[in-house]
Motif scaffolding. Structure first.
Motif, mmCIF file in Angstrom:
data_model
loop_
_atom_site.group_PDB
_atom_site.id
_atom_site.type_symbol
_atom_site.label_atom_id
_atom_site.label_comp_id
_atom_site.label_asym_id
_atom_site.label_seq_id
_atom_site.Cartn_x
_atom_site.Cartn_y
_atom_site.Cartn_z
ATOM 1 N N LEU A 1 67.754 31.785 33.423
ATOM 2 C CA LEU A 1 68.142 31.303 32.102
ATOM 3 C C LEU A 1 67.088 31.607 31.046
ATOM 4 O O LEU A 1 67.205 31.174 29.899
ATOM 5 C CB LEU A 1 68.405 29.792 32.154
ATOM 6 N N ALA A 2 66.062 32.375 31.441
ATOM 7 C CA ALA A 2 65.042 32.795 30.486
ATOM 8 C C ALA A 2 65.473 34.049 29.738
ATOM 9 O O ALA A 2 65.039 34.293 28.617
ATOM 10 C CB ALA A 2 63.727 33.066 31.221
ATOM 11 N N SER A 3 66.320 34.833 30.345
ATOM 12 C CA SER A 3 66.610 36.176 29.838
ATOM 13 C C SER A 3 67.892 36.232 29.027
ATOM 14 O O SER A 3 68.898 35.600 29.366
ATOM 15 C CB SER A 3 66.707 37.154 31.019
ATOM 16 N N PHE A 4 67.847 37.039 27.962
ATOM 17 C CA PHE A 4 69.040 37.328 27.166
ATOM 18 C C PHE A 4 69.837 38.487 27.775
ATOM 19 O O PHE A 4 70.936 38.782 27.312
ATOM 20 C CB PHE A 4 68.638 37.729 25.738
ATOM 21 N N VAL A 5 69.279 39.157 28.766
ATOM 22 C CA VAL A 5 69.837 40.421 29.256
ATOM 23 C C VAL A 5 71.022 40.181 30.185
ATOM 24 O O VAL A 5 70.988 39.297 31.058
ATOM 25 C CB VAL A 5 68.747 41.250 29.961
ATOM 26 N N THR A 6 72.051 40.979 30.023
ATOM 27 C CA THR A 6 73.295 40.869 30.783
ATOM 28 C C THR A 6 73.052 40.989 32.288
ATOM 29 O O THR A 6 72.320 41.879 32.734
ATOM 30 C CB THR A 6 74.287 41.952 30.331
ATOM 31 N N THR A 7 73.677 40.106 33.061
ATOM 32 C CA THR A 7 73.505 40.116 34.516
ATOM 33 C C THR A 7 74.829 40.269 35.265
ATOM 34 O O THR A 7 74.852 40.199 36.497
ATOM 35 C CB THR A 7 72.816 38.826 34.981
ATOM 36 N N TRP A 8 75.937 40.458 34.535
ATOM 37 C CA TRP A 8 77.230 40.638 35.196
ATOM 38 C C TRP A 8 78.096 41.565 34.371
ATOM 39 O O TRP A 8 78.152 41.462 33.146
ATOM 40 C CB TRP A 8 77.949 39.298 35.374
ATOM 41 N N MET A 9 78.769 42.483 35.065
ATOM 42 C CA MET A 9 79.772 43.328 34.430
ATOM 43 C C MET A 9 80.951 43.474 35.385
ATOM 44 O O MET A 9 80.835 43.207 36.587
ATOM 45 C CB MET A 9 79.201 44.718 34.075
ATOM 46 N N GLU A 10 82.067 43.913 34.860
ATOM 47 C CA GLU A 10 83.259 44.045 35.687
ATOM 48 C C GLU A 10 83.084 45.166 36.717
ATOM 49 O O GLU A 10 82.374 46.148 36.460
ATOM 50 C CB GLU A 10 84.474 44.333 34.805
ATOM 51 N N PRO A 11 83.724 45.046 37.888
ATOM 52 C CA PRO A 11 83.591 46.080 38.929
ATOM 53 C C PRO A 11 83.974 47.470 38.455
ATOM 54 O O PRO A 11 83.384 48.470 38.884
ATOM 55 C CB PRO A 11 84.543 45.585 40.031
ATOM 56 N N GLU A 12 84.953 47.555 37.568
ATOM 57 C CA GLU A 12 85.366 48.870 37.066
ATOM 58 C C GLU A 12 84.235 49.540 36.289
ATOM 59 O O GLU A 12 84.047 50.759 36.364
ATOM 60 C CB GLU A 12 86.610 48.724 36.176
ATOM 61 N N CYS A 13 83.468 48.718 35.548
ATOM 62 C CA CYS A 13 82.333 49.280 34.815
ATOM 63 C C CYS A 13 81.203 49.625 35.768
ATOM 64 O O CYS A 13 80.514 50.634 35.588
ATOM 65 C CB CYS A 13 81.858 48.302 33.745
ATOM 66 N N ASP A 14 80.998 48.794 36.789
ATOM 67 C CA ASP A 14 80.002 49.123 37.815
ATOM 68 C C ASP A 14 80.303 50.490 38.424
ATOM 69 O O ASP A 14 79.400 51.287 38.691
ATOM 70 C CB ASP A 14 79.997 48.058 38.915
ATOM 71 N N LYS A 15 81.574 50.757 38.640
ATOM 72 C CA LYS A 15 81.984 52.045 39.214
ATOM 73 C C LYS A 15 81.648 53.195 38.275
ATOM 74 O O LYS A 15 81.134 54.242 38.694
ATOM 75 C CB LYS A 15 83.477 52.011 39.512
ATOM 76 N N LEU A 16 81.918 53.014 36.985
ATOM 77 C CA LEU A 16 81.581 54.051 36.004
ATOM 78 C C LEU A 16 80.071 54.288 35.944
ATOM 79 O O LEU A 16 79.613 55.427 35.787
ATOM 80 C CB LEU A 16 82.093 53.659 34.622
ATOM 81 N N ILE A 17 79.303 53.218 36.057
ATOM 82 C CA ILE A 17 77.843 53.342 36.037
ATOM 83 C C ILE A 17 77.366 54.211 37.185
ATOM 84 O O ILE A 17 76.518 55.103 37.017
ATOM 85 C CB ILE A 17 77.196 51.942 36.081
ATOM 86 N N GLN B 1 74.165 53.643 31.013
ATOM 87 C CA GLN B 1 74.255 52.511 30.084
ATOM 88 C C GLN B 1 75.030 52.876 28.818
ATOM 89 O O GLN B 1 75.691 52.020 28.221
ATOM 90 C CB GLN B 1 72.850 52.014 29.739
ATOM 91 N N ILE B 2 74.949 54.142 28.398
ATOM 92 C CA ILE B 2 75.756 54.592 27.258
ATOM 93 C C ILE B 2 77.228 54.495 27.615
ATOM 94 O O ILE B 2 78.053 53.998 26.834
ATOM 95 C CB ILE B 2 75.391 56.044 26.884
ATOM 96 N N ILE B 3 77.568 54.970 28.810
ATOM 97 C CA ILE B 3 78.954 54.920 29.277
ATOM 98 C C ILE B 3 79.419 53.471 29.381
ATOM 99 O O ILE B 3 80.538 53.125 28.984
ATOM 100 C CB ILE B 3 79.074 55.638 30.636
ATOM 101 N N ALA B 4 78.545 52.612 29.917
ATOM 102 C CA ALA B 4 78.896 51.199 30.067
ATOM 103 C C ALA B 4 79.123 50.531 28.714
ATOM 104 O O ALA B 4 80.020 49.683 28.573
ATOM 105 C CB ALA B 4 77.800 50.472 30.837
ATOM 106 N N GLN B 5 78.322 50.886 27.712
ATOM 107 C CA GLN B 5 78.511 50.304 26.382
ATOM 108 C C GLN B 5 79.860 50.696 25.803
ATOM 109 O O GLN B 5 80.580 49.856 25.239
ATOM 110 C CB GLN B 5 77.396 50.749 25.441
ATOM 111 N N TYR B 6 80.230 51.967 25.976
ATOM 112 C CA TYR B 6 81.532 52.387 25.447
ATOM 113 C C TYR B 6 82.661 51.688 26.189
ATOM 114 O O TYR B 6 83.683 51.317 25.596
ATOM 115 C CB TYR B 6 81.679 53.907 25.535
ATOM 116 N N TYR B 7 82.489 51.494 27.501
ATOM 117 C CA TYR B 7 83.494 50.771 28.278
ATOM 118 C C TYR B 7 83.717 49.382 27.680
ATOM 119 O O TYR B 7 84.866 48.956 27.488
ATOM 120 C CB TYR B 7 83.043 50.641 29.737
ATOM 121 N N GLN B 8 82.644 48.664 27.388
ATOM 122 C CA GLN B 8 82.787 47.312 26.862
ATOM 123 C C GLN B 8 83.444 47.310 25.479
ATOM 124 O O GLN B 8 84.302 46.463 25.197
ATOM 125 C CB GLN B 8 81.421 46.611 26.786
ATOM 126 N N LEU B 9 83.050 48.236 24.631
ATOM 127 C CA LEU B 9 83.653 48.311 23.295
ATOM 128 C C LEU B 9 85.146 48.633 23.385
ATOM 129 O O LEU B 9 85.963 48.062 22.652
ATOM 130 C CB LEU B 9 82.932 49.358 22.453
#
Length: 504
Positions: free
Chosen positions: A62-78, A326-334
């Protein structure tokens, strides 16, 4: 007739067949020197995997602002993009196009003055630290160019910020020889005072940095007031001091929760904005963005052009090679979330933060110093000045339950304040928030008992095993059916000779 052939394995093959039966789990590991011999891939994996078990759980950090979970489909793209070097733009033109789409989407989200047919100016970075370095270099170069053109000295640039800025601003100032002029914080005001900031501006100020989401308390600074005060001073003095907005945390929150708040390119003096894709942009660590108002704000002499990868490629980064994932993952989320999805995520985060705020207030021990408008986090202190040191003890106690909650002192002039901070991310919902609050209560009880010199209460937990949960294979499901505090009782035991000995 079926014939069975039995093959004898030599010792090495037999040892590598079962990792935990092999010598690798007993032999000393080569930690700081390269080992003489290879080991099996199974053993190498298991050894490293087992060591990493001792890390804390990212979801409970709970100290970090950084994302710790993404959807499996995005994990696959990563994973699919993990072997692409983003620097090879000519070889991976689609990945480059995805970055350009991200830049344009974010720029328009921040109200950059670009029409439908115009491309925005910006670049993907490894995080907001690099983004701030690039924005700072652009401000410094533009200031130097103006000073040289006017025949004035350009050897003493400075930046005005609040004392609540993240350490990357101090790094920029030190690495690139820029004086950092900090506005001190004061009791009840834990962000930069825009009036004081403008008073500190002089002809050598390359920009004023405003924070949209303070690391210390999550509060948004008043960029609108800063813009108005600075515009008036620029008019009086003839200077052209601009504003940079460090929206590392708040850039993906304000557009969705506070659309009427003016903090971005709607304000004429805001020339560049950075934002962390790996915070509330909802991408794993390793991506940030810096957007400029227009191409005039990014000096051309800072942009390098290379052609040894196959075509002319403009580049403005501090590093060169980096992954594309991470670029690909950002576009996935958008693409996946759109405006509606981001708004829903941020609203959920704020509701979880409110649950925490109300729960902590009901305990009667804490003062909440974070604002309800801002980043979804709760920063709090102990009410009693006599309990200031308890902040660090509480942080330590919560680690026993797996939670990582930072305790820290505030900057200069407020060092007497010890603050605890809980950052709410997408994967921290109400059930976890309620469990966290129960652990805070338990930790406080233990600290109180220790302070009184009494025995520390232990928890007796009754667990009921049920049938295997759906999709869990052969593992039985478990649920807690009873939880009670048990205080050890001091008993006297008679020993030989009539002596007694205390036993807990």
């Amino acid at each position: 007739m079926v014939l069975t052939h039995v093959h004898d394995l030599d010792d090495a093959a037999a040892a590598s067949a079962v990792v935990f039966a092999s010598r690798y789990v007993q032999d000393p590991l080569p930690r700081y020197e390269l080992g003489e011999k290879s080991i099996s891939k199974e053993a190498a994996y298991q050894i490293i995997h087992d060591e990493l078990l001792l890390d804390s759980s990212p979801r409970l950090n709970l100290a970090s602002f950084v994302t710790t979970w993404m959807e499996p489909e995005c994990d696959k793209l990563i994973l699919e993009g993990i072997n692409k070097n983003y620097a090879d733009m000519d070889e991976y033109p689609v990945t480059t196009e995805l970055q350009n789409r991200c830049v344009n989407i974010i720029a328009r989200l921040f109200h950059a003055p670009v029409d439908a047919s115009e491309k925005a100016v910006g670049v993907g970075t490894v995080g907001s630290s690099e983004a701030i370095m690039l924005a700072g270099l652009a401000f410094k170069r533009r200031w130097q160019n103006r000073r040289k053109a006017a025949g004035k000295p350009c050897d003493r640039p400075n930046i005005v910020t609040g004392a609540n800025v993240q350490v990357c601003w101090e790094k920029f100032a030190r690495y690139f020889e820029v004086e950092l002029k900090e506005v001190k914080l004061r009791e009840g005001c834990y962000v930069m005072d825009p009036d004081e900031a403008v008073r500190m501006v002089d002809e050598n100020t390359i920009c004023v940095a405003a924070i949209l989401g303070s690391t210390l308390t999550g509060e948004f600074e008043d960029v609108k007031r800063l813009n108005d005060l600075l515009a008036a001073k620029n008019k009086r003095t003839g200077w052209d001091t601009p504003i940079h907005v460090d929206a590392a945390s708040g850039g993906f929150i304000a557009p969705f929760l506070y659309p009427e708040l003016e903090w971005d390119f709607r304000l004429p003096l805001v020339k560049s904005i950075n934002v962390s894709g790996h915070k509330y942009g909802l991408v794993y660590a390793g991506v940030g963005w810096v957007i400029w108002r227009n191409k005039e704000e990014l000096p051309e002499d800072l942009i390098f052009h290379i052609n040894y990868l196959g075509a002319d490629q403009p580049t403005f980064t501090l590093n060169f090679s980096k992954g594309s994932s991470q670029i690909i993952a950002q576009y996935y989320q958008l693409l996946r979330l759109g405006f509606e999805g981001y708004r829903n995520v941020m609203e959920n985060c704020m509701e979880s933060a409110q649950t925490l705020r109300e729960g902590l207030e009901r305990m009667g021990r804490f003062t909440i110093i974070s604002k309800e408008q801002g980043v979804p986090l709760v920063a709090f202190t102990f009410k009693s000045k006599d309990e200031t040191s308890l902040a660090f003890k509480l942080s330590s106690e919560l680690r026993r339950f797996g939670w990582i909650v930072p305790a820290y002192t505030m900057p200069a002039d407020l060092e007497h304040m010890a603050v605890l901070r809980v950052v709410v991310r997408e994967d921290f919902g109400r059930p976890l928030a309620e469990r966290f609050l129960s652990h805070v209560r338990m930790a406080l009880e233990e600290l109180d008992h220790l302070a009184k010199g009494g025995p520390v209460p232990r928890m007796r937990v009754t667990i009921e095993l049920g049938p295997p949960a759906r999709g869990s294979g052969e593992e039985a499901s478990a649920r807690v059916v009873k939880r009670e505090a048990v205080v050890p009782v001091h008993r006297s035991v008679s020993l030989a000779g009539g002596k007694t000995k205390g036993v807990c």
